[in-house]
Design a protein around this motif. Structure first.
Motif, PDB file in Angstrom:
ATOM      1  N   THR A   1     -22.794 -86.173  18.427  1.00  0.00           N
ATOM      2  CA  THR A   1     -24.326 -87.224  19.223  1.00  0.00           C
ATOM      3  C   THR A   1     -25.403 -86.268  19.452  1.00  0.00           C
ATOM      4  OG1 THR A   1     -22.232 -88.622  19.721  1.00  0.00           O
ATOM      5  CG2 THR A   1     -24.609 -88.742  21.072  1.00  0.00           C
ATOM      6  N   PHE A   2     -24.414 -85.052  20.483  1.00  0.00           N
ATOM      7  CA  PHE A   2     -25.214 -84.214  20.976  1.00  0.00           C
ATOM      8  C   PHE A   2     -27.149 -83.397  19.976  1.00  0.00           C
ATOM      9  CE2 PHE A   2     -26.729 -79.719  21.215  1.00  0.00           C
ATOM     10  CZ  PHE A   2     -27.721 -79.793  22.957  1.00  0.00           C
ATOM     11  N   PHE A   3     -25.983 -83.084  19.191  1.00  0.00           N
ATOM     12  CA  PHE A   3     -26.948 -82.766  18.083  1.00  0.00           C
ATOM     13  C   PHE A   3     -28.013 -83.809  17.389  1.00  0.00           C
ATOM     14  CE2 PHE A   3     -24.237 -79.155  17.597  1.00  0.00           C
ATOM     15  CZ  PHE A   3     -25.175 -78.141  17.737  1.00  0.00           C
ATOM     16  N   CYS A   4     -27.514 -84.780  17.210  1.00  0.00           N
ATOM     17  CA  CYS A   4     -28.156 -85.618  16.349  1.00  0.00           C
ATOM     18  C   CYS A   4     -29.188 -86.219  17.376  1.00  0.00           C
ATOM     19  CB  CYS A   4     -27.259 -87.104  15.491  1.00  0.00           C
ATOM     20  SG  CYS A   4     -26.526 -87.611  14.461  1.00  0.00           S
ATOM     21  N   SER A   5     -28.986 -86.127  18.427  1.00  0.00           N
ATOM     22  CA  SER A   5     -29.904 -86.616  19.610  1.00  0.00           C
ATOM     23  C   SER A   5     -30.880 -85.862  19.570  1.00  0.00           C
ATOM     24  CB  SER A   5     -28.849 -86.784  20.802  1.00  0.00           C
ATOM     25  OG  SER A   5     -30.095 -87.704  21.602  1.00  0.00           O
ATOM     26  N   LEU A   6     -30.789 -84.456  19.383  1.00  0.00           N
ATOM     27  CA  LEU A   6     -32.026 -83.073  19.574  1.00  0.00           C
ATOM     28  C   LEU A   6     -32.836 -83.531  18.779  1.00  0.00           C
ATOM     29  CD1 LEU A   6     -32.902 -80.988  21.083  1.00  0.00           C
ATOM     30  CD2 LEU A   6     -30.898 -79.445  19.329  1.00  0.00           C
ATOM     31  N   GLY A   7     -32.254 -83.976  17.276  1.00  0.00           N
ATOM     32  CA  GLY A   7     -33.080 -83.610  16.318  1.00  0.00           C
ATOM     33  C   GLY A   7     -33.979 -85.312  16.252  1.00  0.00           C
ATOM     34  N   GLU A   8     -33.201 -86.326  17.303  1.00  0.00           N
ATOM     35  CA  GLU A   8     -33.896 -87.254  16.168  1.00  0.00           C
ATOM     36  C   GLU A   8     -35.304 -87.921  17.753  1.00  0.00           C
ATOM     37  OE1 GLU A   8     -30.633 -90.855  17.680  1.00  0.00           O
ATOM     38  OE2 GLU A   8     -30.491 -90.287  15.497  1.00  0.00           O
ATOM     39  N   ARG A   9     -34.685 -87.085  18.553  1.00  0.00           N
ATOM     40  CA  ARG A   9     -35.800 -86.959  20.271  1.00  0.00           C
ATOM     41  C   ARG A   9     -36.782 -86.312  19.558  1.00  0.00           C
ATOM     42  NH1 ARG A   9     -36.841 -90.598  23.061  1.00  0.00           N
ATOM     43  NH2 ARG A   9     -35.288 -91.404  23.513  1.00  0.00           N
TER      44      ARG A   9
ATOM     45  N   VAL B   1     -22.257 -90.243   5.491  1.00  0.00           N
ATOM     46  CA  VAL B   1     -23.354 -90.510   4.065  1.00  0.00           C
ATOM     47  C   VAL B   1     -24.569 -91.041   5.178  1.00  0.00           C
ATOM     48  CG1 VAL B   1     -23.821 -92.481   3.317  1.00  0.00           C
ATOM     49  CG2 VAL B   1     -21.775 -92.107   2.795  1.00  0.00           C
ATOM     50  N   GLY B   2     -24.230 -91.514   6.338  1.00  0.00           N
ATOM     51  CA  GLY B   2     -25.448 -91.667   7.417  1.00  0.00           C
ATOM     52  C   GLY B   2     -26.313 -90.622   7.705  1.00  0.00           C
ATOM     53  N   LEU B   3     -25.671 -89.273   8.117  1.00  0.00           N
ATOM     54  CA  LEU B   3     -26.120 -88.187   8.244  1.00  0.00           C
ATOM     55  C   LEU B   3     -26.615 -87.297   7.178  1.00  0.00           C
ATOM     56  CD1 LEU B   3     -23.258 -86.373  10.864  1.00  0.00           C
ATOM     57  CD2 LEU B   3     -25.616 -87.275  11.379  1.00  0.00           C
ATOM     58  N   LEU B   4     -26.191 -87.926   6.123  1.00  0.00           N
ATOM     59  CA  LEU B   4     -27.247 -86.901   4.745  1.00  0.00           C
ATOM     60  C   LEU B   4     -28.645 -87.838   4.727  1.00  0.00           C
ATOM     61  CD1 LEU B   4     -27.153 -85.403   2.078  1.00  0.00           C
ATOM     62  CD2 LEU B   4     -25.705 -87.173   0.766  1.00  0.00           C
ATOM     63  N   GLY B   5     -28.210 -89.273   4.553  1.00  0.00           N
ATOM     64  CA  GLY B   5     -29.821 -90.054   4.512  1.00  0.00           C
ATOM     65  C   GLY B   5     -30.486 -89.446   5.963  1.00  0.00           C
ATOM     66  N   GLY B   6     -29.950 -89.458   7.398  1.00  0.00           N
ATOM     67  CA  GLY B   6     -31.077 -88.523   7.765  1.00  0.00           C
ATOM     68  C   GLY B   6     -31.267 -87.407   7.867  1.00  0.00           C
ATOM     69  N   CYS B   7     -30.834 -86.174   7.330  1.00  0.00           N
ATOM     70  CA  CYS B   7     -31.235 -85.409   6.574  1.00  0.00           C
ATOM     71  C   CYS B   7     -33.052 -85.147   6.019  1.00  0.00           C
ATOM     72  CB  CYS B   7     -30.122 -84.405   6.111  1.00  0.00           C
ATOM     73  SG  CYS B   7     -28.665 -84.016   6.771  1.00  0.00           S
ATOM     74  N   THR B   8     -32.561 -85.738   4.550  1.00  0.00           N
ATOM     75  CA  THR B   8     -33.173 -86.583   3.677  1.00  0.00           C
ATOM     76  C   THR B   8     -34.881 -86.936   4.338  1.00  0.00           C
ATOM     77  OG1 THR B   8     -31.336 -86.857   2.496  1.00  0.00           O
ATOM     78  CG2 THR B   8     -33.870 -87.385   1.714  1.00  0.00           C
ATOM     79  N   GLN B   9     -34.290 -88.326   5.250  1.00  0.00           N
ATOM     80  CA  GLN B   9     -35.959 -88.562   6.099  1.00  0.00           C
ATOM     81  C   GLN B   9     -36.481 -87.735   6.663  1.00  0.00           C
ATOM     82  OE1 GLN B   9     -34.082 -90.996   9.081  1.00  0.00           O
ATOM     83  NE2 GLN B   9     -36.357 -91.888   9.634  1.00  0.00           N
TER      84      GLN B   9
ATOM     85  N   PHE C   1     -35.121 -94.270   4.024  1.00  0.00           N
ATOM     86  CA  PHE C   1     -33.873 -93.228   3.773  1.00  0.00           C
ATOM     87  C   PHE C   1     -33.251 -94.022   5.515  1.00  0.00           C
ATOM     88  CE2 PHE C   1     -35.843 -91.508   0.508  1.00  0.00           C
ATOM     89  CZ  PHE C   1     -34.686 -90.767  -0.316  1.00  0.00           C
ATOM     90  N   VAL C   2     -33.989 -94.909   5.722  1.00  0.00           N
ATOM     91  CA  VAL C   2     -33.024 -95.335   7.623  1.00  0.00           C
ATOM     92  C   VAL C   2     -32.495 -96.539   7.101  1.00  0.00           C
ATOM     93  CG1 VAL C   2     -32.690 -96.939   9.670  1.00  0.00           C
ATOM     94  CG2 VAL C   2     -34.830 -95.215   8.888  1.00  0.00           C
ATOM     95  N   ILE C   3     -31.983 -96.807   5.764  1.00  0.00           N
ATOM     96  CA  ILE C   3     -31.020 -97.650   5.550  1.00  0.00           C
ATOM     97  C   ILE C   3     -29.595 -97.364   5.358  1.00  0.00           C
ATOM     98  CG2 ILE C   3     -29.796 -98.659   2.782  1.00  0.00           C
ATOM     99  CD1 ILE C   3     -32.785 -99.577   1.916  1.00  0.00           C
ATOM    100  N   LEU C   4     -29.751 -95.648   4.788  1.00  0.00           N
ATOM    101  CA  LEU C   4     -28.182 -94.543   5.150  1.00  0.00           C
ATOM    102  C   LEU C   4     -28.484 -94.192   6.335  1.00  0.00           C
ATOM    103  CD1 LEU C   4     -28.630 -92.777   1.754  1.00  0.00           C
ATOM    104  CD2 LEU C   4     -27.433 -95.036   2.724  1.00  0.00           C
ATOM    105  N   SER C   5     -29.337 -93.936   7.157  1.00  0.00           N
ATOM    106  CA  SER C   5     -29.310 -93.096   8.539  1.00  0.00           C
ATOM    107  C   SER C   5     -28.582 -93.677   9.311  1.00  0.00           C
ATOM    108  CB  SER C   5     -30.629 -92.287   8.660  1.00  0.00           C
ATOM    109  OG  SER C   5     -31.679 -93.112   9.461  1.00  0.00           O
TER     110      SER C   5
ATOM    111  N   ILE D   1     -33.376 -80.032  11.297  1.00  0.00           N
ATOM    112  CA  ILE D   1     -32.053 -78.733  11.057  1.00  0.00           C
ATOM    113  C   ILE D   1     -31.107 -79.445  11.961  1.00  0.00           C
ATOM    114  CG2 ILE D   1     -31.614 -76.121  11.711  1.00  0.00           C
ATOM    115  CD1 ILE D   1     -34.214 -75.413  10.782  1.00  0.00           C
ATOM    116  N   CYS D   2     -31.632 -79.802  12.743  1.00  0.00           N
ATOM    117  CA  CYS D   2     -30.354 -80.398  13.966  1.00  0.00           C
ATOM    118  C   CYS D   2     -29.499 -81.498  13.654  1.00  0.00           C
ATOM    119  CB  CYS D   2     -30.933 -80.841  15.181  1.00  0.00           C
ATOM    120  SG  CYS D   2     -32.184 -79.501  16.758  1.00  0.00           S
ATOM    121  N   THR D   3     -30.584 -82.722  12.332  1.00  0.00           N
ATOM    122  CA  THR D   3     -29.320 -83.010  12.032  1.00  0.00           C
ATOM    123  C   THR D   3     -28.224 -82.505  10.284  1.00  0.00           C
ATOM    124  OG1 THR D   3     -30.999 -84.706  11.909  1.00  0.00           O
ATOM    125  CG2 THR D   3     -29.688 -84.991  10.376  1.00  0.00           C
ATOM    126  N   VAL D   4     -29.310 -81.960  10.203  1.00  0.00           N
ATOM    127  CA  VAL D   4     -28.646 -80.440   9.150  1.00  0.00           C
ATOM    128  C   VAL D   4     -27.259 -80.293  10.141  1.00  0.00           C
ATOM    129  CG1 VAL D   4     -28.229 -79.136   7.987  1.00  0.00           C
ATOM    130  CG2 VAL D   4     -30.285 -80.736   7.572  1.00  0.00           C
TER     131      VAL D   4
END
Length: 452
Positions: free
Chosen positions: A260-268, A323-331, A350-354, A422-425
């Motif tokens: 959650t922390f790294f996803c939030s960091l990357g998304e924000r 699968v969702g994180l992989l889609g988020g990286c691509t996006q 690619f939000v369909i996956l993320s 990179i945070c999403t990765v």
């Protein structure tokens, strides 16, 4: 699942209207900010820094407020605490509904920071806890996906409305809808949670009255398999050490918190930089922002309302998270290397996956805590997300301003977005390691049972 979700319609209406009013104003905010701070310009570092400061302060406040509100909802009920963010959200919209001059903009700016502290993570955590109160654990992945899909539907409707409304009417309509949301919540939404209601007690829970007795028995028996993690004498107001122990007490909880922390960091980081990057790189304005956000919202809504409820019982939340994180990286990486104005639209698909990520994390969390700790658990995850929201603007706002500056050392305006990717990765790698660790633990447990 239909039986489990009986009576949740009012919650879905509140969640939809809340996001409808919130997302309606986003496409117009950039133009309003630029006009107030740097009139007549397409690039403005001051506007970027103001946005970053707002996100950082909002995140800092949410770190403290969200877990407290979640814990209080376990004691006093979800509805009582849900009233707070829904009501506070009206204030900043009302300001710009009156006037969009420079003075009113700065009043709106301060009001937005205050509202964000109480709304950024609180509304989501309370609604997830509300659903967890009434849906059996094995059905929660699909139920949380539907709740997130309702949010995305509000995103789509609000963005589409903004696409065809003038900026002055946008804020007036948003303020009216936000006010209607607060009234609807107080009048129609049944209460949920609170220490006065015991597990499976239909007499004090209107939603459980609507579901069958077999469903209530199943949900109650599933919840009793988990014991509360917080000490009983501190259940009212847990200390920071209690909350830390609560989050690190199992691999599932600690892993969910880290991801959650790294996803939030990357998304924000992406949220902080993307719109200003698109305006500087391709000259996007209100209509282009609305089109892009509409694609993002439509893809998320399609994913969470149809795709994830179908796949969740088959694949499980762990696989969907990967699968969702992989889609988020691509996006994110497609945004960063966009070579034409249409590439961001492709990336948004690619939000369909993320879109799988957040419901999967929330499901995993809800399955690993007791029924009377759903509020504090979801609040802690939202607080960690808010902590990432603090660091995101602090890291990526100056990085974005530097990348978009004409005096930068190289001409690569998407550099800050690639850094956010990179945070999403990192989150993706952690999810793979968690999956491997859980599989190893499961195999070890089977071997031990066979030997016994």
């Amino acid at each position: 699942m239909n039986t489990d979700l009986a009576g949740l319609g009012h919650l879905f209406v509140v969640f939809f209207l809340f996001h409808f009013s919130s997302f309606m104003v986003i496409p117009a905010i950039i133009d309003v900010t630029m006009e107030a701070v740097c009139p007549g310009r397409d690039e403005c570092s001051v506007a970027i820094y103001l946005s970053g400061f707002q996100n950082a302060v909002t995140g800092l406040g949410s770190v403290v407020v969200t877990p407290i509100v979640g814990n209080l909802s376990d004691r006093y009920g979800r509805k009582a605490l849900m009233t707070l963010p829904v009501t506070v959200a009206v204030l900043p919209l009302f300001v710009l509904a009156c006037n969009r001059s420079e003075v009113y903009f700065y009043v709106f700016y301060v009001a937005t920071i205050v509202a964000g502290i109480f709304c950024q993570g609180t509304m989501h955590s309370l609604c997830f806890a509300y659903v967890a109160d009434h849906v059996r654990p094995r059905r929660r992945a699909a139920a949380f996906a539907l709740l997130s899909g309702v949010s995305a539907a509000g995103f789509v409707s609000g963005t589409l409305t903004a696409r065809f409304l003038a900026a002055s009417y946008t804020f007036q309509v948003a303020a009216a809808v936000a006010t209607a949301t607060a009234l609807y919540l107080r009048v129609f939404l049944p209460d949920s949670g609170g220490v006065s209601c015991t597990d499976g007690d239909q007499a004090c829970d209107p939603l459980l009255q609507a579901s069958s007795s077999s469903t209530s028995s199943s949900a109650s028996s599933s919840d009793k398999e988990l014991s509360p993690r917080l000490p009983p004498h501190k259940a009212g107001l847990p200390s920071l050490s209690d909350m830390f122990t609560f989050l690190t007490g199992s691999l599932a909880m600690s892993g969910a918190a880290t991801i959650t922390f790294f996803c939030s960091l990357g998304e924000r980081g992406l949220d902080t930089t993307l719109l200003y990057y698109l305006k500087a790189q391709f000259g996007y304005s209100k209509d282009e922002f609305a089109d892009l956000l509409l694609i993002v919202a439509a893809a998320g809504m399609l994913s969470q309302l149809t795709v994830m409820p179908i796949l969740a019982p088959i694949l499980g939340e762990e696989i969907l998270l990967i699968v969702g994180l992989l889609g988020g990286c691509t996006q994110v990486f497609l945004y960063g290397i966009a070579w034409s104005y249409w590439v961001p639209y492709l990336s948004a698909a690619f939000v369909i996956l993320s879109a799988f990520v957040n419901p999967s994390i929330r499901t995993n969390v809800s399955k690993n805590v007791a029924s009377n700790e759903q509020g504090i658990a979801q609040g802690c995850i939202s607080g960690i997300s808010s902590f990432g929201s603090i660091l995101g603007p602090l890291i990526f706002t100056p990085l974005n301003a530097w990348a978009l500056s004409e005096t930068g050392p190289f001409n690569f305006k998407g550099f800050s977005i690639l850094c956010a990717g990179i945070c999403t990765v990192i989150a993706f790698i952690i999810s793979l390691r968690m999956r491997g660790a859980q599989s190893s633990a499961c195999k070890k447990s089977i071997v031990q049972q066979e030997q016994a």
